[in-house]
Scaffold this motif. Structure first.
Motif, PDB file in Angstrom:
ATOM      1  N   ASN A 116       0.810  -1.218   0.000  1.00  0.00           N
ATOM      2  CA  ASN A 116       0.000   0.000   0.000  1.00  0.00           C
ATOM      3  C   ASN A 116       0.844   1.268   0.000  1.00  0.00           C
ATOM      4  OD1 ASN A 116      -2.499  -1.239  -0.084  1.00  0.00           O
ATOM      5  ND2 ASN A 116      -2.651  -1.436   2.138  1.00  0.00           N
ATOM      6  N   SER A 117       1.997   1.212   0.664  1.00  0.00           N
ATOM      7  CA  SER A 117       2.850   2.401   0.762  1.00  0.00           C
ATOM      8  C   SER A 117       3.476   2.777  -0.580  1.00  0.00           C
ATOM      9  CB  SER A 117       3.953   2.177   1.796  1.00  0.00           C
ATOM     10  OG  SER A 117       4.786   1.089   1.401  1.00  0.00           O
ATOM     11  N   ARG A 118       3.484   1.834  -1.531  1.00  0.00           N
ATOM     12  CA  ARG A 118       4.075   2.098  -2.853  1.00  0.00           C
ATOM     13  C   ARG A 118       3.052   1.841  -3.957  1.00  0.00           C
ATOM     14  NH1 ARG A 118       9.821  -0.749  -3.262  1.00  0.00           N
ATOM     15  NH2 ARG A 118      10.003   0.736  -4.975  1.00  0.00           N
ATOM     16  N   LEU A 119       1.773   2.077  -3.635  1.00  0.00           N
ATOM     17  CA  LEU A 119       0.699   1.783  -4.577  1.00  0.00           C
ATOM     18  C   LEU A 119       0.854   2.555  -5.881  1.00  0.00           C
ATOM     19  CD1 LEU A 119      -1.985   0.286  -5.049  1.00  0.00           C
ATOM     20  CD2 LEU A 119      -3.156   2.265  -4.071  1.00  0.00           C
ATOM     21  N   TYR A 173       0.716 -15.396  -6.834  1.00  0.00           N
ATOM     22  CA  TYR A 173      -0.345 -14.458  -6.498  1.00  0.00           C
ATOM     23  C   TYR A 173      -0.549 -14.362  -4.988  1.00  0.00           C
ATOM     24  CZ  TYR A 173      -1.463 -14.751 -11.454  1.00  0.00           C
ATOM     25  OH  TYR A 173      -1.388 -14.707 -12.815  1.00  0.00           O
ATOM     26  N   ARG A 174      -1.093 -13.228  -4.566  1.00  0.00           N
ATOM     27  CA  ARG A 174      -1.430 -13.023  -3.161  1.00  0.00           C
ATOM     28  C   ARG A 174      -2.891 -12.616  -3.060  1.00  0.00           C
ATOM     29  NH1 ARG A 174       3.759  -9.156  -1.761  1.00  0.00           N
ATOM     30  NH2 ARG A 174       5.385 -10.713  -2.128  1.00  0.00           N
ATOM     31  N   THR A 175      -3.624 -13.325  -2.248  1.00  0.00           N
ATOM     32  CA  THR A 175      -5.028 -12.996  -2.014  1.00  0.00           C
ATOM     33  C   THR A 175      -5.154 -12.394  -0.623  1.00  0.00           C
ATOM     34  OG1 THR A 175      -5.735 -14.834  -3.420  1.00  0.00           O
ATOM     35  CG2 THR A 175      -7.378 -13.905  -1.917  1.00  0.00           C
ATOM     36  N   PRO A 176      -5.715 -11.196  -0.479  1.00  0.00           N
ATOM     37  CA  PRO A 176      -5.829 -10.550   0.844  1.00  0.00           C
ATOM     38  C   PRO A 176      -6.553 -11.449   1.846  1.00  0.00           C
ATOM     39  CG  PRO A 176      -6.409  -9.005  -0.906  1.00  0.00           C
ATOM     40  CD  PRO A 176      -6.268 -10.349  -1.555  1.00  0.00           C
ATOM     41  N   SER A 194     -22.153  -3.742  -7.631  1.00  0.00           N
ATOM     42  CA  SER A 194     -20.846  -4.207  -8.111  1.00  0.00           C
ATOM     43  C   SER A 194     -20.422  -3.500  -9.391  1.00  0.00           C
ATOM     44  CB  SER A 194     -20.892  -5.720  -8.354  1.00  0.00           C
ATOM     45  OG  SER A 194     -21.102  -6.413  -7.151  1.00  0.00           O
ATOM     46  N   LEU A 195     -21.283  -2.640  -9.910  1.00  0.00           N
ATOM     47  CA  LEU A 195     -20.947  -1.874 -11.109  1.00  0.00           C
ATOM     48  C   LEU A 195     -20.211  -0.591 -10.746  1.00  0.00           C
ATOM     49  CD1 LEU A 195     -21.362  -1.649 -14.225  1.00  0.00           C
ATOM     50  CD2 LEU A 195     -23.463  -0.375 -13.732  1.00  0.00           C
ATOM     51  N   ILE A 196     -20.596   0.017  -9.632  1.00  0.00           N
ATOM     52  CA  ILE A 196     -20.011   1.288  -9.201  1.00  0.00           C
ATOM     53  C   ILE A 196     -19.578   1.177  -7.747  1.00  0.00           C
ATOM     54  CG2 ILE A 196     -20.436   3.738  -8.790  1.00  0.00           C
ATOM     55  CD1 ILE A 196     -22.444   3.676 -11.077  1.00  0.00           C
ATOM     56  N   GLU A 197     -18.329   1.551  -7.485  1.00  0.00           N
ATOM     57  CA  GLU A 197     -17.829   1.621  -6.120  1.00  0.00           C
ATOM     58  C   GLU A 197     -17.960   3.076  -5.647  1.00  0.00           C
ATOM     59  OE1 GLU A 197     -16.556   1.526  -2.538  1.00  0.00           O
ATOM     60  OE2 GLU A 197     -17.004  -0.288  -3.665  1.00  0.00           O
ATOM     61  N   LYS A 198     -18.842   3.299  -4.691  1.00  0.00           N
ATOM     62  CA  LYS A 198     -19.188   4.661  -4.279  1.00  0.00           C
ATOM     63  C   LYS A 198     -18.000   5.432  -3.714  1.00  0.00           C
ATOM     64  CE  LYS A 198     -24.009   3.518  -3.258  1.00  0.00           C
ATOM     65  NZ  LYS A 198     -25.065   3.458  -2.219  1.00  0.00           N
ATOM     66  N   SER A 199     -17.060   4.726  -3.099  1.00  0.00           N
ATOM     67  CA  SER A 199     -15.937   5.418  -2.466  1.00  0.00           C
ATOM     68  C   SER A 199     -14.947   5.992  -3.479  1.00  0.00           C
ATOM     69  CB  SER A 199     -15.205   4.461  -1.522  1.00  0.00           C
ATOM     70  OG  SER A 199     -14.623   3.389  -2.242  1.00  0.00           O
ATOM     71  N   SER A 200     -14.998   5.526  -4.738  1.00  0.00           N
ATOM     72  CA  SER A 200     -13.958   5.943  -5.689  1.00  0.00           C
ATOM     73  C   SER A 200     -14.495   6.167  -7.099  1.00  0.00           C
ATOM     74  CB  SER A 200     -12.852   4.877  -5.726  1.00  0.00           C
ATOM     75  OG  SER A 200     -13.394   3.587  -5.980  1.00  0.00           O
ATOM     76  N   TRP A 201     -15.749   6.545  -7.226  1.00  0.00           N
ATOM     77  CA  TRP A 201     -16.330   6.723  -8.557  1.00  0.00           C
ATOM     78  C   TRP A 201     -15.786   7.952  -9.277  1.00  0.00           C
ATOM     79  CZ3 TRP A 201     -18.911  11.202  -9.754  1.00  0.00           C
ATOM     80  CH2 TRP A 201     -19.308  12.002  -8.691  1.00  0.00           C
ATOM     81  N   TYR A 202     -15.330   8.955  -8.526  1.00  0.00           N
ATOM     82  CA  TYR A 202     -14.938  10.215  -9.170  1.00  0.00           C
ATOM     83  C   TYR A 202     -13.710  10.055 -10.070  1.00  0.00           C
ATOM     84  CZ  TYR A 202     -15.004  15.286  -9.726  1.00  0.00           C
ATOM     85  OH  TYR A 202     -15.100  16.552 -10.251  1.00  0.00           O
ATOM     86  N   PRO A 203     -12.597   9.460  -9.597  1.00  0.00           N
ATOM     87  CA  PRO A 203     -11.460   9.274 -10.519  1.00  0.00           C
ATOM     88  C   PRO A 203     -11.792   8.341 -11.680  1.00  0.00           C
ATOM     89  CG  PRO A 203     -11.042   8.224  -8.384  1.00  0.00           C
ATOM     90  CD  PRO A 203     -12.254   9.079  -8.227  1.00  0.00           C
ATOM     91  N   ALA A 204     -12.723   7.402 -11.507  1.00  0.00           N
ATOM     92  CA  ALA A 204     -13.149   6.553 -12.623  1.00  0.00           C
ATOM     93  C   ALA A 204     -13.874   7.385 -13.676  1.00  0.00           C
ATOM     94  CB  ALA A 204     -14.032   5.417 -12.123  1.00  0.00           C
ATOM     95  N   LEU A 205     -14.681   8.339 -13.220  1.00  0.00           N
ATOM     96  CA  LEU A 205     -15.358   9.241 -14.152  1.00  0.00           C
ATOM     97  C   LEU A 205     -14.340  10.087 -14.919  1.00  0.00           C
ATOM     98  CD1 LEU A 205     -17.945  10.525 -15.272  1.00  0.00           C
ATOM     99  CD2 LEU A 205     -17.941  12.080 -13.307  1.00  0.00           C
ATOM    100  N   GLN A 312      -8.620   4.915  -2.775  1.00  0.00           N
ATOM    101  CA  GLN A 312      -9.815   5.319  -2.041  1.00  0.00           C
ATOM    102  C   GLN A 312     -10.761   4.159  -1.760  1.00  0.00           C
ATOM    103  OE1 GLN A 312     -10.257   9.967  -3.620  1.00  0.00           O
ATOM    104  NE2 GLN A 312     -11.886   8.510  -3.960  1.00  0.00           N
ATOM    105  N   THR A 313     -10.365   2.939  -2.147  1.00  0.00           N
ATOM    106  CA  THR A 313     -11.259   1.782  -2.066  1.00  0.00           C
ATOM    107  C   THR A 313     -10.808   0.806  -0.987  1.00  0.00           C
ATOM    108  OG1 THR A 313     -11.629   1.970  -4.462  1.00  0.00           O
ATOM    109  CG2 THR A 313     -12.314  -0.081  -3.393  1.00  0.00           C
ATOM    110  N   PRO A 314     -11.707   0.305  -0.134  1.00  0.00           N
ATOM    111  CA  PRO A 314     -11.345  -0.748   0.822  1.00  0.00           C
ATOM    112  C   PRO A 314     -10.797  -1.981   0.094  1.00  0.00           C
ATOM    113  CG  PRO A 314     -13.524   0.138   1.294  1.00  0.00           C
ATOM    114  CD  PRO A 314     -13.122   0.711  -0.016  1.00  0.00           C
ATOM    115  N   ALA A 315      -9.884  -2.712   0.735  1.00  0.00           N
ATOM    116  CA  ALA A 315      -9.193  -3.837   0.096  1.00  0.00           C
ATOM    117  C   ALA A 315     -10.161  -4.853  -0.500  1.00  0.00           C
ATOM    118  CB  ALA A 315      -8.260  -4.512   1.096  1.00  0.00           C
ATOM    119  N   LYS A 316     -11.222  -5.181   0.216  1.00  0.00           N
ATOM    120  CA  LYS A 316     -12.124  -6.228  -0.260  1.00  0.00           C
ATOM    121  C   LYS A 316     -12.970  -5.776  -1.449  1.00  0.00           C
ATOM    122  CE  LYS A 316     -16.055  -5.279   2.815  1.00  0.00           C
ATOM    123  NZ  LYS A 316     -16.965  -5.876   3.815  1.00  0.00           N
TER     124      LYS A 316
END
Length: 383
Positions: A116-119, A173-176, A194-205, A312-316
């Motif tokens: 995460n620190s080097r995302l 591979y690594r699965t959280p 599952s179509l839109i993630e509310k926490s991060s829709w703005y940069p997707a737009l 801006q999105t939770p890991a899961k």
């Protein structure tokens, strides 16, 4: 190996983008059917991603990655088996489903590997496989389409796809843990959820807006070279790829230190200038300069927007966010082809690039407005 496998996957697919329309036209497709080549593919890719995002909340990564890569390999090999337009359009829709599956799970697998620190830096490196594939493969596909048969083009595309499967099978591979500890029974599937993630829709737009502007490059740059008598149009792709490779790690480190917004503003501004330089190009030198600027700007813009989306999105929920991000790209490019295809009937291609450059100004304004809105919210919270 994940980067290399994804690069071969993107090259295998991107070779077909500029060559499918002329091929389907050669076997008697109408103008509407030619347009459906892109539209049906985009529909398939966007439609499957909510389901894949949901599956990524509870399934391990490797099987999903290999299923997507193998499906792309098989579907690509099927194209030459029929010369019926209806059948090819159906294959195109199925191809879109497999593409939506693969891009979503591969991007999520990359996020799981990167700390995460080097995302920003890590996804910047991974994004090279996407950008270089998008830059090099279309010109390679056009070249092969002109010098050999469509069947041979498909054969080469499948060779690249086979390399992708082999490399992706070798990735560790690594699965959280949060995903490992989640059962399907614990989740409730909602297609829209599952179509839109509310926490991060703005940069997707923002990504969709940027790709709407970029779509004219994909569709019209070869035609532009023919109009202007520029015989080395590949220089745009070459210098674009070189500068993307150099600028991406720098942009990734900038993201990790200072965040995305300033970087998005700079990258969008440079891309806007690149579009105008390209629109005035009348020589190979001009094309090379445009490619350099575009590689610096757009080459770092999309990975920055992807990292912003994921940060801006939770890991899961990162599978859902990745699906949303790639759907934004597909929608932007797909709709751009239809929109500017209509405008292209009335204006010169250079003017088309100038018009489409406005969408990078839209990205600048939206990024600035979002940053301003967040600052005002923080000030109110403090007061």
């Amino acid at each position: 190996m994940l980067m290399a496998g994804n690069l071969f996957l993107f090259m295998s697919f991107q070779m077909l983008i500029p060559t499918m329309p002329p091929y389907i036209k050669s076997i008697g497709a109408s103008g509407l059917e030619i347009g459906l080549v892109t539209t049906l593919f985009s529909i398939g890719a966007v439609a499957i991603r909510p389901l894949i995002g949901y599956m990524l909340e509870y399934k391990s990564r490797k099987p999903l990655v290999l299923i997507g890569a193998a499906a792309l390999l098989i579907i690509t090999a099927v194209y030459p088996l029929s010369r019926l337009v209806f059948v090819l359009l159906l294959i195109r829709l199925i191809h879109g489903l497999a593409w939506g599956w693969s891009t979503t799970v591969n991007g999520t697998a990359a996020v799981d590997i990167v700390p995460n620190s080097r995302l920003g830096e890590g996804m910047g490196y991974y994004g090279l496989s996407v950008t270089i594939g998008m830059i090099i493969a279309p010109s390679l596909g056009i070249y092969l389409f002109h010098v050999t048969s469509f069947t041979n083009l498909i054969f080469i595309s499948d060779i690249l796809g086979l390399f992708a499967v082999v490399l992706l099978a070798a990735v560790h591979y690594r699965t959280p843990d949060v995903v490992k500890n989640t059962r399907k029974e614990d989740l409730t599937f909602s297609y829209f959820g599952s179509l839109i993630e509310k926490s991060s829709w703005y940069p997707a737009l923002l990504s969709m807006m940027a790709c709407f502007g970029y779509g004219t490059i994909v569709t019209f740059i070869v035609i532009f070279g023919e109009e202007r008598g520029i015989d080395q149009i590949f220089l745009f792709y070459l210098f674009n790829a070189i500068m993307s490779s150099f600028s991406r790690p720098i942009a990734g480190k900038w993201f990790d230190r200072k965040g995305p917004k300033g970087l998005v503003l700079v990258c969008s501004s440079v891309t806007f200038v690149a579009m105008w330089v390209l629109s005035f190009a009348h020589s190979n030198l001009h094309i090379a300069i445009a490619g350099i600027l575009f590689g610096i700007g757009f080459g770092s813009l999309l990975p920055t927007l992807q990292s912003w989306t994921l940060a801006q999105t939770p890991a899961k929920r990162r599978g859902v966010a990745n699906g949303m991000y790639f759907s934004a790209i597909d929608l932007g490019i797909g709709l751009s082809g239809l929109f500017f295809g209509v405008i292209a009937q009335n204006v010169e291609t250079g003017t088309l690039f100038q018009i489409s450059s406005v969408f990078f100004l839209v990205v600048i304004v939206m990024t600035f407005a979002q940053g301003r809105r967040k600052s005002l919210t923080e000030e109110r919270a403090v007061s």
